[in-house]
Design a protein around this motif. Structure first.
Motif, PDB file in Angstrom:
ATOM      1  N   ASN A 279       0.828  -1.200   0.000  1.00  0.00           N
ATOM      2  CA  ASN A 279       0.000   0.000   0.000  1.00  0.00           C
ATOM      3  C   ASN A 279       0.867   1.258   0.000  1.00  0.00           C
ATOM      4  OD1 ASN A 279      -2.509   1.346   0.041  1.00  0.00           O
ATOM      5  ND2 ASN A 279      -2.385   1.603   2.266  1.00  0.00           N
ATOM      6  N   ILE A 280       1.944   1.260  -0.785  1.00  0.00           N
ATOM      7  CA  ILE A 280       2.783   2.446  -0.878  1.00  0.00           C
ATOM      8  C   ILE A 280       2.012   3.538  -1.614  1.00  0.00           C
ATOM      9  CG2 ILE A 280       4.897   3.438  -1.822  1.00  0.00           C
ATOM     10  CD1 ILE A 280       6.207   0.723  -1.592  1.00  0.00           C
ATOM     11  N   ALA A 281       1.932   4.704  -1.006  1.00  0.00           N
ATOM     12  CA  ALA A 281       1.244   5.842  -1.624  1.00  0.00           C
ATOM     13  C   ALA A 281       1.972   7.112  -1.233  1.00  0.00           C
ATOM     14  CB  ALA A 281      -0.217   5.904  -1.180  1.00  0.00           C
ATOM     15  N   ILE A 282       2.363   7.891  -2.224  1.00  0.00           N
ATOM     16  CA  ILE A 282       3.085   9.136  -1.947  1.00  0.00           C
ATOM     17  C   ILE A 282       2.228  10.083  -1.122  1.00  0.00           C
ATOM     18  CG2 ILE A 282       4.150  11.175  -2.986  1.00  0.00           C
ATOM     19  CD1 ILE A 282       5.806   8.623  -3.218  1.00  0.00           C
ATOM     20  N   GLU A 283       0.915  10.090  -1.334  1.00  0.00           N
ATOM     21  CA  GLU A 283       0.057  10.996  -0.574  1.00  0.00           C
ATOM     22  C   GLU A 283       0.108  10.698   0.923  1.00  0.00           C
ATOM     23  OE1 GLU A 283      -4.019  10.652  -1.759  1.00  0.00           O
ATOM     24  OE2 GLU A 283      -3.837   8.504  -2.142  1.00  0.00           O
ATOM     25  N   ASP A 284       0.220   9.433   1.316  1.00  0.00           N
ATOM     26  CA  ASP A 284       0.336   9.085   2.730  1.00  0.00           C
ATOM     27  C   ASP A 284       1.688   9.520   3.280  1.00  0.00           C
ATOM     28  OD1 ASP A 284      -2.132   7.956   2.487  1.00  0.00           O
ATOM     29  OD2 ASP A 284      -1.455   5.868   2.601  1.00  0.00           O
ATOM     30  N   PHE A 285       2.735   9.281   2.504  1.00  0.00           N
ATOM     31  CA  PHE A 285       4.090   9.679   2.897  1.00  0.00           C
ATOM     32  C   PHE A 285       4.152  11.192   3.071  1.00  0.00           C
ATOM     33  CE2 PHE A 285       8.772   9.884   1.474  1.00  0.00           C
ATOM     34  CZ  PHE A 285       9.246   9.608   2.757  1.00  0.00           C
ATOM     35  N   ARG A 286       3.544  11.905   2.154  1.00  0.00           N
ATOM     36  CA  ARG A 286       3.479  13.374   2.198  1.00  0.00           C
ATOM     37  C   ARG A 286       2.802  13.859   3.474  1.00  0.00           C
ATOM     38  NH1 ARG A 286      -0.970  14.966  -1.781  1.00  0.00           N
ATOM     39  NH2 ARG A 286      -2.175  14.149  -0.022  1.00  0.00           N
ATOM     40  N   ASP A 287       1.639  13.296   3.774  1.00  0.00           N
ATOM     41  CA  ASP A 287       0.859  13.767   4.918  1.00  0.00           C
ATOM     42  C   ASP A 287       1.506  13.408   6.246  1.00  0.00           C
ATOM     43  OD1 ASP A 287      -0.933  14.702   3.069  1.00  0.00           O
ATOM     44  OD2 ASP A 287      -2.344  13.034   3.278  1.00  0.00           O
ATOM     45  N   THR A 288       2.222  12.284   6.294  1.00  0.00           N
ATOM     46  CA  THR A 288       2.866  11.868   7.540  1.00  0.00           C
ATOM     47  C   THR A 288       3.926  12.855   7.992  1.00  0.00           C
ATOM     48  OG1 THR A 288       2.446   9.528   7.091  1.00  0.00           O
ATOM     49  CG2 THR A 288       4.246  10.038   8.619  1.00  0.00           C
ATOM     50  N   PHE A 289       4.638  13.440   7.040  1.00  0.00           N
ATOM     51  CA  PHE A 289       5.739  14.336   7.394  1.00  0.00           C
ATOM     52  C   PHE A 289       5.422  15.808   7.107  1.00  0.00           C
ATOM     53  CE2 PHE A 289       7.694  10.183   6.967  1.00  0.00           C
ATOM     54  CZ  PHE A 289       8.490  10.123   8.098  1.00  0.00           C
ATOM     55  N   GLY A 290       4.211  16.093   6.649  1.00  0.00           N
ATOM     56  CA  GLY A 290       3.813  17.481   6.459  1.00  0.00           C
ATOM     57  C   GLY A 290       4.630  18.223   5.427  1.00  0.00           C
ATOM     58  N   VAL A 291       4.822  17.606   4.250  1.00  0.00           N
ATOM     59  CA  VAL A 291       5.604  18.227   3.184  1.00  0.00           C
ATOM     60  C   VAL A 291       4.762  18.290   1.916  1.00  0.00           C
ATOM     61  CG1 VAL A 291       7.824  17.479   4.126  1.00  0.00           C
ATOM     62  CG2 VAL A 291       6.589  15.983   2.534  1.00  0.00           C
ATOM     63  N   THR A 292       5.311  18.853   0.856  1.00  0.00           N
ATOM     64  CA  THR A 292       4.596  18.910  -0.414  1.00  0.00           C
ATOM     65  C   THR A 292       4.649  17.553  -1.111  1.00  0.00           C
ATOM     66  OG1 THR A 292       6.542  19.554  -1.693  1.00  0.00           O
ATOM     67  CG2 THR A 292       5.244  21.329  -0.681  1.00  0.00           C
ATOM     68  N   HIS A 293       3.759  17.371  -2.066  1.00  0.00           N
ATOM     69  CA  HIS A 293       3.726  16.120  -2.819  1.00  0.00           C
ATOM     70  C   HIS A 293       5.039  15.915  -3.584  1.00  0.00           C
ATOM     71  CE1 HIS A 293       1.170  12.814  -4.345  1.00  0.00           C
ATOM     72  NE2 HIS A 293       1.972  12.875  -5.406  1.00  0.00           N
ATOM     73  N   GLU A 294       5.550  16.998  -4.149  1.00  0.00           N
ATOM     74  CA  GLU A 294       6.806  16.885  -4.896  1.00  0.00           C
ATOM     75  C   GLU A 294       7.961  16.518  -3.978  1.00  0.00           C
ATOM     76  OE1 GLU A 294       9.343  19.274  -8.289  1.00  0.00           O
ATOM     77  OE2 GLU A 294       7.995  20.404  -6.993  1.00  0.00           O
ATOM     78  N   SER A 295       8.035  17.133  -2.804  1.00  0.00           N
ATOM     79  CA  SER A 295       9.107  16.817  -1.860  1.00  0.00           C
ATOM     80  C   SER A 295       9.049  15.361  -1.444  1.00  0.00           C
ATOM     81  CB  SER A 295       9.012  17.716  -0.626  1.00  0.00           C
ATOM     82  OG  SER A 295       9.231  19.062  -0.962  1.00  0.00           O
ATOM     83  N   ALA A 296       7.839  14.857  -1.171  1.00  0.00           N
ATOM     84  CA  ALA A 296       7.691  13.460  -0.772  1.00  0.00           C
ATOM     85  C   ALA A 296       8.099  12.518  -1.904  1.00  0.00           C
ATOM     86  CB  ALA A 296       6.249  13.193  -0.358  1.00  0.00           C
ATOM     87  N   THR A 297       7.736  12.884  -3.139  1.00  0.00           N
ATOM     88  CA  THR A 297       8.092  12.049  -4.286  1.00  0.00           C
ATOM     89  C   THR A 297       9.608  11.994  -4.466  1.00  0.00           C
ATOM     90  OG1 THR A 297       6.030  12.697  -5.366  1.00  0.00           O
ATOM     91  CG2 THR A 297       7.698  11.657  -6.745  1.00  0.00           C
TER      92      THR A 297
END
Length: 476
Positions: A279-297
């Motif tokens: 269940n890897i999802a960039i949107e979850d990774f983004r929200d967990t650390f409070g960063v932008t979608h591009e930064s998480a990607t």
């Protein structure tokens, strides 16, 4: 060991100090004065036996003669002038060589050398063209591909920095960022009136980091800007010598900022759990650390191959389909120009990076499978709107790795045969003939692809505006 020019100046210096003429030194060493003159003028390399004889006659050691340090400020200027006149740029002018004789004053010599320095500086700026930038980007991307976009040394530095302030996971607060800056002698100052060409300015003399008072919602950009300033101090970055050096410094600073905002240990714990759960999802990774979608990607690209064994590709594409940023180590055939550069090239209209713009609802990510000449890829794309235009952020992986990602059940499938022009660039049969001579359009020219890079110490930053800003705040 000194070069021949410096060696010659040192021999002349010690000969003059000893009060000897060339003829007298020649008598002491058994050498013709003309031969000694050629050595002193840097046009002949002396044998070791002659060098030792000269040292003995001048009552110095051979090491004294071989030192790489010019013997005097005057000699340093003369050597610099000789090297400037030996450059290809000067020779192309067809001007005669200027020999700085005894009759030339130090002030005149300083002026001439200063002119050469300025000519060299302007020549370096003049080659900062789009072509140079594109070649540097290509080399930069190739190097990062070899490293799987992973820089272990900077991972360690970021880890040490965040641990020192007690941050291990979750969103990094502005207060903690300020503490990180304070540990390297920097104070964050929010101010209006930054140079229009700069996102942030650092005053090293007073230890200040000037950043805007407001940024994108949540202040993600402000934290990253401040952390990049901290990185420049921690990594001892000096003014870049060329565009490639500028790219390297920018990468290292951005990498450090990402390593602080999304610490390696906490990020891997999150991503490894998501992989186990498929269940890897960039949107979850983004929200967990409070960063932008591009930064998480981008952060995911740092960790995925080295730690998770997943090859991938990343794309940032403007609304017109042109590439702003790209990375791949999974074999995706990125569009390239003759220099091998991808930036500014247009991606296939069948790729997820462009298909995502066609959706009527863009709140969620767009998932699709894309068949290419290099195989099938699973891609996830998020669109957004920037200050100038809309854009998309895409993360893609080979088909075999799609099993780890959310959205793999997508039934959307596209076929791309690019770089074959028949894929999406050549008009359908009959259209070209139908409209030949009957159509005209005013192109939306991407001027940044044709204009020289703005001149300045840092590409795109106006030096005068920068230094005037610093001077105005130095009195605060």
């Amino acid at each position: 060991m000194a070069d021949l020019s410096t060696l010659g100046h040192r021999i002349r210096h010690f000969r003059t100090r000893a009060g000897l003429t060339l003829e007298e030194l020649g008598d002491l060493t058994g050498t013709a004065p003309s031969q000694l003159s050629m050595v002193e003028n840097g046009r002949r390399e002396p044998r070791l036996s002659l060098l030792e004889a000269i040292a003995a006659a001048l009552k110095v050691t051979a090491a004294d003669l071989l030192s790489a340090e010019p013997p005097s400020p005057r000699a340093s200027l003369e050597i610099e002038l000789e090297r400037a006149q030996a450059s290809p740029a000067y020779r192309e002018l067809g001007l005669p060589l200027l020999r700085p004789g005894r009759g030339m004053s130090d002030s005149v010599l300083k002026t001439i050398v200063g002119l050469h320095r300025e000519l060299d500086r302007r020549a370096r700026l003049a080659i900062a063209t789009p072509e140079e930038a594109r070649r540097a980007n290509t080399q930069h991307r190739s190097r990062m591909r070899e490293l799987n976009n992973y820089l272990p040394e900077i991972e360690v530095i970021a880890e040490q920095a965040t641990r020192a302030v007690g941050h291990t996971t979750g969103a990094l607060t502005h207060r903690t960022v300020a503490e990180l800056a304070g540990r390297v002698g920097l104070t964050i100052v929010h101010t209006d009136g930054l140079p229009h060409s700069a996102r942030a300015v650092v005053d090293l003399e007073r230890g200040r980091v000037y950043i805007p008072p407001a940024s994108i919602p949540g202040g993600h950009g402000l934290r990253s800007l401040a952390l990049q300033a901290v990185a420049n101090r921690m990594l001892a970055h000096a003014a870049p010598v060329d565009y490639a050096d500028f790219l390297r410094q920018r990468l290292e600073a951005s990498y450090f900022a990402a390593g602080c905002l999304m610490p390696r240990a906490a990020s891997l714990e999150f991503l490894e759990r998501a992989k186990r759960e498929r269940n890897i999802a960039i949107e979850d990774f983004r929200d967990t650390f409070g960063v932008t979608h591009e930064s998480a990607t981008l952060r995911f690209t740092n960790l995925a191959t080295h730690h998770l064994g997943i090859t991938l590709h990343y794309l940032r594409v403007d609304g017109d389909g042109s590439v702003v940023g790209a990375y791949e180590n999974d074999g995706l055939p990125l569009p390239q120009d003759a220099t091998g550069s991808t930036e500014g090239e247009v991606v296939c209209r069948h790729w997820s990076a462009r298909r995502a713009f066609a959706r009527s609802t863009r709140a969620s990510e767009h998932y699709q499978y894309t068949d290419t000449p290099a195989g099938t890829f699973f891609e996830s794309t998020q669109t957004g709107t920037g200050a100038m235009a809309e854009f998309s952020i895409t993360l893609g992986v080979p088909y075999a790795a799609s099993k780890w990602f959310r959205g793999r059940e997508s039934q959307t499938r596209e076929v791309s045969t690019c770089p074959d022009v028949r894929c999406c660039r050549r008009p359908d049969d009959g259209l070209a003939e139908r409209w030949k001579g009957e159509a005209w359009a005013s192109p939306r020219v991407r001027s940044h692809l044709f204009a020289p890079l703005p001149q300045g110490t840092y590409p795109g930053v106006d030096d005068r505006e920068l230094f005037e800003f610093l001077e105005s705040h130095a009195r605060d």
